[in-house]
Design a protein around this motif. Structure first.
Motif, PDB file in Angstrom:
ATOM      1  N   PRO A 145       0.838  -1.209   0.000  1.00  0.00           N
ATOM      2  CA  PRO A 145       0.000   0.000   0.000  1.00  0.00           C
ATOM      3  C   PRO A 145       0.868   1.253   0.000  1.00  0.00           C
ATOM      4  N   ASP A 146       0.350   2.323  -0.593  1.00  0.00           N
ATOM      5  CA  ASP A 146       1.076   3.586  -0.555  1.00  0.00           C
ATOM      6  C   ASP A 146       1.035   4.213   0.833  1.00  0.00           C
ATOM      7  N   THR A 147      -0.077   3.988   1.548  1.00  0.00           N
ATOM      8  CA  THR A 147      -0.282   4.612   2.858  1.00  0.00           C
ATOM      9  C   THR A 147      -0.720   3.571   3.871  1.00  0.00           C
ATOM     10  N   VAL A 148      -0.137   3.630   5.062  1.00  0.00           N
ATOM     11  CA  VAL A 148      -0.558   2.801   6.187  1.00  0.00           C
ATOM     12  C   VAL A 148      -0.899   3.738   7.345  1.00  0.00           C
ATOM     13  N   ILE A 149      -2.076   3.541   7.928  1.00  0.00           N
ATOM     14  CA  ILE A 149      -2.488   4.295   9.122  1.00  0.00           C
ATOM     15  C   ILE A 149      -2.585   3.300  10.266  1.00  0.00           C
ATOM     16  N   HIS A 150      -1.758   3.501  11.276  1.00  0.00           N
ATOM     17  CA  HIS A 150      -1.600   2.502  12.333  1.00  0.00           C
ATOM     18  C   HIS A 150      -2.026   3.100  13.669  1.00  0.00           C
ATOM     19  N   VAL A 151      -2.963   2.436  14.333  1.00  0.00           N
ATOM     20  CA  VAL A 151      -3.501   2.897  15.613  1.00  0.00           C
ATOM     21  C   VAL A 151      -2.885   2.061  16.727  1.00  0.00           C
ATOM     22  N   GLY A 152      -2.446   2.720  17.798  1.00  0.00           N
ATOM     23  CA  GLY A 152      -1.838   1.992  18.906  1.00  0.00           C
ATOM     24  C   GLY A 152      -2.352   2.474  20.243  1.00  0.00           C
ATOM     25  N   CYS A 153      -2.818   1.544  21.094  1.00  0.00           N
ATOM     26  CA  CYS A 153      -3.261   1.911  22.437  1.00  0.00           C
ATOM     27  C   CYS A 153      -2.202   1.614  23.483  1.00  0.00           C
ATOM     28  N   ASP A 154      -1.034   1.130  23.051  1.00  0.00           N
ATOM     29  CA  ASP A 154       0.102   0.922  23.948  1.00  0.00           C
ATOM     30  C   ASP A 154       1.335   1.497  23.272  1.00  0.00           C
ATOM     31  N   PRO A 155       1.984   2.507  23.864  1.00  0.00           N
ATOM     32  CA  PRO A 155       3.114   3.155  23.196  1.00  0.00           C
ATOM     33  C   PRO A 155       4.249   2.216  22.837  1.00  0.00           C
ATOM     34  N   ALA A 156       4.558   1.264  23.711  1.00  0.00           N
ATOM     35  CA  ALA A 156       5.653   0.345  23.441  1.00  0.00           C
ATOM     36  C   ALA A 156       5.337  -0.553  22.255  1.00  0.00           C
ATOM     37  N   ALA A 157       4.129  -1.100  22.207  1.00  0.00           N
ATOM     38  CA  ALA A 157       3.725  -1.963  21.091  1.00  0.00           C
ATOM     39  C   ALA A 157       3.687  -1.176  19.786  1.00  0.00           C
ATOM     40  N   LEU A 158       3.166   0.051  19.840  1.00  0.00           N
ATOM     41  CA  LEU A 158       3.149   0.891  18.652  1.00  0.00           C
ATOM     42  C   LEU A 158       4.564   1.140  18.151  1.00  0.00           C
ATOM     43  N   ALA A 159       5.469   1.453  19.058  1.00  0.00           N
ATOM     44  CA  ALA A 159       6.857   1.723  18.671  1.00  0.00           C
ATOM     45  C   ALA A 159       7.502   0.497  18.027  1.00  0.00           C
ATOM     46  N   ARG A 160       7.231  -0.688  18.575  1.00  0.00           N
ATOM     47  CA  ARG A 160       7.783  -1.915  17.978  1.00  0.00           C
ATOM     48  C   ARG A 160       7.259  -2.103  16.560  1.00  0.00           C
ATOM     49  N   ASP A 161       5.958  -1.877  16.374  1.00  0.00           N
ATOM     50  CA  ASP A 161       5.380  -2.031  15.037  1.00  0.00           C
ATOM     51  C   ASP A 161       5.979  -1.021  14.053  1.00  0.00           C
ATOM     52  N   LEU A 162       6.179   0.214  14.490  1.00  0.00           N
ATOM     53  CA  LEU A 162       6.739   1.227  13.597  1.00  0.00           C
ATOM     54  C   LEU A 162       8.161   0.865  13.180  1.00  0.00           C
ATOM     55  N   ARG A 163       8.928   0.279  14.092  1.00  0.00           N
ATOM     56  CA  ARG A 163      10.276  -0.166  13.719  1.00  0.00           C
ATOM     57  C   ARG A 163      10.203  -1.285  12.679  1.00  0.00           C
ATOM     58  N   LEU A 164       9.223  -2.174  12.825  1.00  0.00           N
ATOM     59  CA  LEU A 164       9.055  -3.252  11.845  1.00  0.00           C
ATOM     60  C   LEU A 164       8.679  -2.688  10.479  1.00  0.00           C
ATOM     61  N   PHE A 165       7.794  -1.695  10.454  1.00  0.00           N
ATOM     62  CA  PHE A 165       7.444  -1.065   9.183  1.00  0.00           C
ATOM     63  C   PHE A 165       8.678  -0.426   8.536  1.00  0.00           C
ATOM     64  N   ALA A 166       9.528   0.181   9.337  1.00  0.00           N
ATOM     65  CA  ALA A 166      10.734   0.817   8.805  1.00  0.00           C
ATOM     66  C   ALA A 166      11.650  -0.200   8.147  1.00  0.00           C
ATOM     67  N   GLU A 167      11.685  -1.410   8.696  1.00  0.00           N
ATOM     68  CA  GLU A 167      12.515  -2.465   8.104  1.00  0.00           C
ATOM     69  C   GLU A 167      12.034  -2.830   6.705  1.00  0.00           C
ATOM     70  N   HIS A 168      10.764  -2.557   6.432  1.00  0.00           N
ATOM     71  CA  HIS A 168      10.189  -2.862   5.115  1.00  0.00           C
ATOM     72  C   HIS A 168      10.094  -1.621   4.230  1.00  0.00           C
ATOM     73  N   GLY A 169      10.720  -0.546   4.632  1.00  0.00           N
ATOM     74  CA  GLY A 169      10.767   0.635   3.782  1.00  0.00           C
ATOM     75  C   GLY A 169       9.608   1.601   3.929  1.00  0.00           C
ATOM     76  N   TYR A 170       8.915   1.546   5.058  1.00  0.00           N
ATOM     77  CA  TYR A 170       7.834   2.502   5.321  1.00  0.00           C
ATOM     78  C   TYR A 170       8.299   3.503   6.381  1.00  0.00           C
ATOM     79  N   ARG A 171       8.067   4.785   6.115  1.00  0.00           N
ATOM     80  CA  ARG A 171       8.533   5.844   7.002  1.00  0.00           C
ATOM     81  C   ARG A 171       7.356   6.600   7.603  1.00  0.00           C
ATOM     82  N   VAL A 172       7.496   6.969   8.862  1.00  0.00           N
ATOM     83  CA  VAL A 172       6.461   7.727   9.557  1.00  0.00           C
ATOM     84  C   VAL A 172       6.384   9.146   9.007  1.00  0.00           C
TER      85      VAL A 172
END
Length: 419
Positions: free
Chosen positions: A367-394
């Motif tokens: 997808p060109d755009t991903v919108i990611h909702v997180g109710c736990d900051p630590a879990a959200l941060a882990r997911d964002l790092r995983l997205f970065a490994e696949h070439g997606y930037r915040v």
């Protein structure tokens, strides 16, 4: 490791920081001490309750010797009596959001590698200092051994027989303390309809079996028969804009009365790129609230993936007149393999986050755009790092004070694929 023998000791410490989980941070004899109930710039005494780690320990507040200028008398009577409902009801609203902003930024930076300089925004209130009360439209109360209603003490099975919490909207818990004939060891789920027109919102009360104790996926509700309706019906009316849902009283909906609308507006804004988007995914979609937001953004066809068949059935009914929404029941990781390629994906995973497999599946779809909702900051941060490994930037992150009077915070991130 059994610890260093500090359990039970009362320490006098200076609180210098604030950590995710609503904990004041101090140091004593080279160790970090996390103190529940303490605020930065306070001098306190605290009793050590957990000493299993060499680098840090956990303590409970005993006495505030030098209070923060932001400390106030607790606005929640239940929390003041020892209940675990409102663990930040003793701090001004504006400073509470400042502390949550620090905690969110710290988790994003240390775990996710994302520098964020934003602020946690209030939901549904323009008052910047007074703590926000009366925002929750559904509560879950425990029944103690004597048949009395109350909230659990923090981290304990003990029930504090007190129903006067500051979170519920007006009328939600009226008269509950006088209910009789409640089976000890059960729970009551109490909900109130969203307002529609001039009609007074109806209340629903449902008695359910209490969950077995455990953590994460080991937490299961015993099979002791269907829920018992005490007042109203088995469903509650929910509304976002002009859309309405009849959601089971025991089903999921955002706790804050205005959160679903605010999140929908954020998703619609970020998904409205000006270009035509043929396909969108709403993962962990529940009853389809954010699917509706994607449709409002002009996405032609939206597929929702949700593991709860009851929630999917609600979505099917709610979107019966919209041929552009396609609810699917099944695990997210499995469902996405059979969906058409999306231009935009919304993911609203549980508190544990989406995890490596689901993030990989999203990114593989391109997808060109991903919108990611997180109710736990630590879990959200882990997911964002995983997205970065696949070439997606915040591109942007917004934090929301979706749970006033508590340390909890919700955040929504929008990511774009590297070109």
């Amino acid at each position: 490791m059994t610890g260093l023998g500090w359990v039970g000791q009362v320490l006098t410490v200076e609180i210098t920081g604030f950590a995710h989980g609503g904990l004041g941070v101090a140091r004593h004899d080279g160790r970090v001490v996390f103190v529940r109930g303490a605020l930065p710039d306070e001098r306190v005494t605290a009793r050590v309750v957990d000493d299993r780690k060499a680098a840090f320990c956990h303590a409970e507040l005993v006495e505030v010797l030098t209070p923060s200028v932001h400390r106030i008398d607790p606005v929640c009577p239940a929390a003041a009596a020892g209940a675990g409902c409102c663990d930040l009801s003793f701090v001004t609203g504006s400073h509470g959001r400042e502390l949550k902003s620090r905690a969110l930024a710290d988790q994003l930076r240390r775990i996710g590698g994302v520098d964020w300089e934003g602020v946690v925004e209030p939901i549904g209130s323009s008052d910047t200092d007074a703590p926000q009360v009366g925002w929750r439209t559904r509560v879950r109360l425990a029944v103690d051994a004597d048949g009395r209603l109350g909230y659990h003490r923090h981290g304990s099975d003990e029930v504090i027989a007190q129903t006067d919490c500051a979170q519920p909207v007006a009328g939600l818990t009226d008269g509950l303390a006088g209910l009789g004939g409640l089976r000890p060891g059960t729970e009551l789920v109490v909900s109130i309809d969203d307002a529609v027109g001039d009609a007074a919102p109806a209340r629903q009360i449902v008695q359910i079996a209490a969950p077995s104790r455990g953590r994460g996926r080991q937490r299961r509700r015993p099979r002791t028969g269907p829920p018992r309706v005490i007042e109203g019906g088995p469903t509650t009316l929910r509304r976002v804009g002009e859309r309405m849902w009849q959601v089971p009283v025991t089903g999921f909906w955002q706790a804050h009365r205005d959160a679903a609308l605010v999140y929908s507006d954020v998703v619609t804004g970020w998904a409205s790129t000006g270009a035509e988007v043929a396909v969108g995914w709403d993962l962990y979609g529940g009853v389809g609230v954010l699917a509706g937001a994607l449709r409002d953004a002009g996405v032609a066809q939206v597929w929702t993936a949700e593991g709860d068949a009851t929630a999917t059935a609600v979505a099917v009914n709610s979107f019966a007149d919209d041929s552009g929404v396609h609810p699917v029941t099944g695990s997210t990781e499995t469902v996405v393999t059979g969906l058409p390629r999306p231009g935009v994906v919304v993911a609203d995973p549980p508190r544990s986050g989406a995890g490596r497999a689901v993030v990989a599946a999203i990114c593989a779809a391109g997808p060109d755009t991903v919108i990611h909702v997180g109710c736990d900051p630590a879990a959200l941060a882990r997911d964002l790092r995983l997205f970065a490994e696949h070439g997606y930037r915040v591109r942007d992150i917004r934090g929301f004070d979706a749970f006033p009077l508590t340390h909890h915070v919700e955040a929504i991130a929008v990511l774009n694929r590297d070109r």
